[in-house]
Write an enzyme that holds these catalytic residues in place. Structure first.
Site, PDB file in Angstrom:
ATOM      1  N   GLN A   1      -3.474  -1.203  13.640  1.00 31.79           N
ATOM      2  CA  GLN A   1      -4.589  -0.876  12.759  1.00 31.79           C
ATOM      3  C   GLN A   1      -5.854  -0.515  13.521  1.00 31.79           C
ATOM      4  OE1 GLN A   1      -4.920  -0.193   9.696  1.00 31.79           O
ATOM      5  NE2 GLN A   1      -2.941  -0.847   8.889  1.00 31.79           N
TER       6      GLN A   1
ATOM      7  N   CYS B   1       3.465  -2.898   3.575  1.00 29.66           N
ATOM      8  CA  CYS B   1       4.827  -3.380   3.775  1.00 29.66           C
ATOM      9  C   CYS B   1       5.193  -4.482   2.798  1.00 29.66           C
ATOM     10  CB  CYS B   1       4.995  -3.896   5.205  1.00 29.66           C
ATOM     11  SG  CYS B   1       4.636  -2.648   6.447  1.00 29.66           S
TER      12      CYS B   1
ATOM     13  N   HIS C   1       1.355   7.034  12.353  1.00 31.88           N
ATOM     14  CA  HIS C   1       0.893   7.430  11.023  1.00 31.88           C
ATOM     15  C   HIS C   1      -0.388   6.733  10.590  1.00 31.88           C
ATOM     16  CE1 HIS C   1       2.248   4.043   8.267  1.00 31.88           C
ATOM     17  NE2 HIS C   1       2.878   3.719   9.377  1.00 31.88           N
TER      18      HIS C   1
ATOM     19  N   GLY D   1       5.853   1.219  14.425  1.00 36.07           N
ATOM     20  CA  GLY D   1       5.215  -0.008  14.862  1.00 36.07           C
ATOM     21  C   GLY D   1       6.117  -1.220  14.766  1.00 36.07           C
TER      22      GLY D   1
END
Length: 390
Positions: free
Chosen positions: A178, A326, A200, A72
């Site tokens: 998301q 992250c 993922h 992403g």
């Protein structure tokens, strides 16, 4: 999942779906390079294009408009490019919502002085009046607004944003990482020109994503040059194994979404009722007044140190997060909550609990039991003492 553990951090990453694992195992036995013209190469190309069609179908796009990336973050970086255009005038500045993922807030290839943040409301929803004013002040802009926030789960009014951006001659990028597999959407229905995805988050492997382009869009310039792969939009031999897993995960996640998310929303309702009961005076559900992803709860308690609570949950056998995966390893306030008007103390206090297709009532019960044990101590005592007691 590890035995006796409860995984409630699905917004960070998801377990690998059996179908994705099987597709990846099959791709391991494919010898050819997808760019080769012999039989082995054609077999590899067949797997690649099958996955491309599966990902395209998940967002209502044409397969040729899907560009596979390393994830992403790369998809976002590829999208954030000066010079994009739909009409005759290219975009030279960027408008980005203040609650975006760090890979978008960085501005991509736009100079820092050409990037402006769009304000959000106290519920984390884009301030459309501020966007309208910013669009009126300059030339055509690339506007980047995520469909669903990774911390709060708040949904953005993307269709309205698209109409405003296009009326001003701009281009719209939507980070839908998301949202994929959790709410239904399509690139055309959104009115988006570029959409970022990641494998993922839907049961595919880590390290593979995609940027989906509107066919009317000119650009973007490739980040990686030196080969003709992905129709010249991303050089380098494709990650066939990861891409095969992405396609297989998409093919399963989208048809299962309606039933999965209806059940998961019921679990979230049970969770939030329990959290409010245990902490009736101090705790709050962030973005509770906005449309949200059905699987996401961000719970804030004044005075709580979120990183300490995460460790406490972990010692109880429960995986939760203090925000985006992250950035959750950094002891700093959430930029999302600060943009929503929360002070630094509360912005450091939020726990994200996110559910997925294998989440169960017993998982919710264990989570609430752990919170009941932690809640009385974590806001009052030194965190090391609390963890020793736990």
């Amino acid at each position: 999942m590890t035995a006796n553990r409860v995984y409630l951090d699905w917004n960070a990453t998801t377990p690998l779906r059996p179908e994705a694992k099987a597709a990846m195992a099959a791709a391991l036995d494919v010898v050819g390079n997808p760019s080769s013209v012999h039989a082995e190469g054609r077999a590899a190309r067949g797997l690649l294009e099958q996955a491309r069609a599966q990902v395209a179908a998940a967002v209502g796009a044409a397969p040729r408009d899907v560009v596979f990336t390393s994830g992403g973050t790369e998809a976002n970086a590829l999208a954030l490019t000066p010079g994009l255009r739909i009409g005759s005038e290219p975009v030279e500045c960027m408008l980005v919502s203040a609650v975006e993922h760090a890979s978008v807030l960085s501005g991509g290839r736009f100079p820092a002085d050409r990037v402006t943040q769009i304000q959000v409301t106290a519920d984390g929803v884009l301030d459309l009046d501020h966007l309208r004013a910013l669009l009126a002040d300059g030339g055509p802009a690339l506007v980047s607004v995520m469909l669903a926030n990774n911390e709060t789960g708040a949904l953005q009014p993307i269709r309205e944003v698209a109409e405003m951006v296009h009326e001003a001659g701009g281009v719209l990028h939507v980070d839908a990482i998301q949202a994929l597999g959790k709410i239904p959407f399509g690139i055309k229905e959104l009115g988006a020109d570029l959409v970022s995805l990641s494998a993922h988050k839907i049961g595919g492997p880590k390290g593979v994503g995609a940027l989906v382009l509107s066919p009317r869009l000119s650009g973007p310039e490739p980040l990686l040059r030196g080969g003709s792969q992905e129709l010249g939009r991303r050089a380098g031999t494709e990650n066939l194994i990861g891409i095969a897993g992405f396609g297989a995960a998409a093919a399963v996640a989208i048809p299962a979404m309606a039933d999965d998310m209806a059940r998961i929303e019921g679990l979230r309702t049970r969770l939030e009722a329990g959290l409010r009961h245990i902490s009736p005076d101090d705790g709050m559900i962030v973005s509770a007044g906005a449309p949200r992803l059905p699987n996401t709860t961000l719970f804030a308690v004044p005075g709580l140190r979120a990183e300490t609570a995460v460790i406490g949950f972990d010692l109880a056998g429960i995986a939760v997060s203090s925000g985006s995966a992250c950035s959750s390893g950094k002891v700093q306030p959430s930029h999302v909550l600060e943009a929503m008007g929360f002070g630094p103390e509360l912005a450091r206090s939020a726990i994200r609990i996110s559910l997925g297709w294998s989440s169960s009532e017993s998982d919710i019960d264990r989570c609430l039991q752990a919170w009941r044990k932690l809640a009385g101590n974590l806001t009052k005592r030194d965190h090391e003492t609390v963890l020793e007691r736990f």
